[in-house]
Scaffold this motif. Sequence first.
Motif, PDB file in Angstrom:
ATOM      1  N   LYS A  28     -22.253  32.150  13.038  1.00  0.00           N
ATOM      2  CA  LYS A  28     -21.806  33.317  13.817  1.00  0.00           C
ATOM      3  C   LYS A  28     -22.752  34.493  13.682  1.00  0.00           C
ATOM      4  N   ALA A  29     -23.324  34.619  12.470  1.00  0.00           N
ATOM      5  CA  ALA A  29     -24.165  35.775  12.172  1.00  0.00           C
ATOM      6  C   ALA A  29     -25.582  35.621  12.734  1.00  0.00           C
ATOM      7  N   HIS A  64     -28.320  38.176  11.426  1.00  0.00           N
ATOM      8  CA  HIS A  64     -29.359  37.264  10.933  1.00  0.00           C
ATOM      9  C   HIS A  64     -30.207  36.742  12.091  1.00  0.00           C
ATOM     10  N   GLU A  88     -20.049  31.275   7.319  1.00  0.00           N
ATOM     11  CA  GLU A  88     -20.119  32.348   8.324  1.00  0.00           C
ATOM     12  C   GLU A  88     -21.477  32.472   9.003  1.00  0.00           C
ATOM     13  N   GLN A 109     -23.961  40.291   8.900  1.00  0.00           N
ATOM     14  CA  GLN A 109     -23.540  39.886  10.243  1.00  0.00           C
ATOM     15  C   GLN A 109     -24.735  39.786  11.198  1.00  0.00           C
ATOM     16  N   TYR A 131     -21.243  31.483   1.803  1.00  0.00           N
ATOM     17  CA  TYR A 131     -21.231  32.370   2.976  1.00  0.00           C
ATOM     18  C   TYR A 131     -22.112  31.797   4.090  1.00  0.00           C
ATOM     19  N   LYS A 164     -31.066  38.078  15.949  1.00  0.00           N
ATOM     20  CA  LYS A 164     -30.322  39.353  16.026  1.00  0.00           C
ATOM     21  C   LYS A 164     -31.032  40.453  15.246  1.00  0.00           C
ATOM     22  N   TYR A 216     -25.063  37.678   2.347  1.00  0.00           N
ATOM     23  CA  TYR A 216     -23.598  37.728   2.439  1.00  0.00           C
ATOM     24  C   TYR A 216     -23.226  39.216   2.357  1.00  0.00           C
ATOM     25  N   PRO A 217     -21.963  39.604   2.632  1.00  0.00           N
ATOM     26  CA  PRO A 217     -21.637  41.037   2.707  1.00  0.00           C
ATOM     27  C   PRO A 217     -21.750  41.797   1.367  1.00  0.00           C
ATOM     28  N   ASP A 230     -27.992  43.223   6.663  1.00  0.00           N
ATOM     29  CA  ASP A 230     -26.599  43.151   7.098  1.00  0.00           C
ATOM     30  C   ASP A 230     -26.224  41.685   7.294  1.00  0.00           C
TER      31      ASP A 230
END
Length: 412
Positions: free
Chosen positions: A286-287, A79, A283, A77, A279, A82, A327-328, A75
């Motif tokens: 944050k991830a 990494h 981003e 979001q 990405y 997390k 990335y998504p 996922d």
Amino acid sequence: TSVFADTLILNADAALDVKTGKLLSPATIVVEDNTITSISKRTPRNAPKNARIIDLDGHTLIPGLFDMHVHLTGDAQVHGYKRLRRTVPRSAITGVRNAKRTLAAGFTSVRNLGAGGYADLALRDAIYDGDVPGPRIFASGPALGITGGHCDNNLFTHEHQVTAAGVADGPWAVRKKVRENIKYGVDVIKFCATGGVLSKGTKVGAQQYSLEEMQALVAEVHLRGLTVAAHAHGTDGIKSAIRAGVDSVEHVSFLDDEAIKLALKHGTYFSMDIYNTEYILGEGEKAGILPESLDKERKVGAKQRASFSKAVEAGVNMVFGSDGGVYPHGDNGKQFSRMVKFGMTELQALQAATINSATLLKQQEKLGSLEAGKLADIIAVPGNPLDNITLMEQVTFVVKDGKVEVDKRTAK
Ligand code: ARG
């Protein structure tokens, strides 16, 4: 041709022959059950009366796309630390969502290179059984790697004694690990030849497995009739992997002329995730991507894109591999425009994602081009992607194995 076959007729502005780059226009593709039975300018006279006819005005038909490097259970979001809260069952459920998104983006086949707990095999089998929608998955299970390497888990201290499932050191240990993965049903083997960006404490340019280990590993995989993919950023690791005989090298960030020569000599495929860097740097923080990984990415991204240009120029075999999951999932198609920006023609980018990838997977008799006799994996984009490659981000219609899986056209 059985009278009882389910027939699907697709009418479109054009169909792309990825082998020659020729567009047949207008185009009609007839699908019976899960197989393409004809491609022609107009509906054949003998088409059955009960056929389902779909008119794709303004659309070009293209073979279903392949992504040779994804992590469906990963996922974007989630990494770094997390990820430690993600169990294998939780990842498998995320994988269900991601498989659907990937298919909707036009990717009817993927190679999943690394998943804990063989969750990628479970997802593959659930899709095959029709429980959930998704692409054809060629799955690796846990990736092999050295102790403390990119394919190990280095987020814990020695007191926790955590080692990733794919860790094996030494020629016989790697052979045994290959045998274990095959025992549990993998389609392909993945191993880490060098450090990486997203792992803690690894040097992205430094080789990890020795040549001796890679030779044993590759020999064992080929003995068993499977193919093998090597994660490698640094030049020495890339060269050792090619010399050991891997089928594809992943990432391939730091190339020199000798590495390119070796790849050409061995027919090795390069799978280069050149969209990923945007990405990660945009981003990633944050991830949960670690600061040291962001630092490494700043040193890798631009170099990898320059290496991509060189490899394309030299004529190395190229496939489409994006590292989806970093990335998504579903954004896979964004990589096409980057592949063109950094040196491919539109046709080369499409070939990388179709016939070349099918050939790497040894599926070129069944998949990878629109031809009578092949399996019906067919997508449509609203226009001609040879003129505008960003249309690959707007797939509106997907047939997989003869079944309409996605139809996003606005009702008229
Ligand atoms: N999984 C890869 C790694 O951690 C991602 C590399 C992404 N960066 C890039 N420029 N392609 O090494």
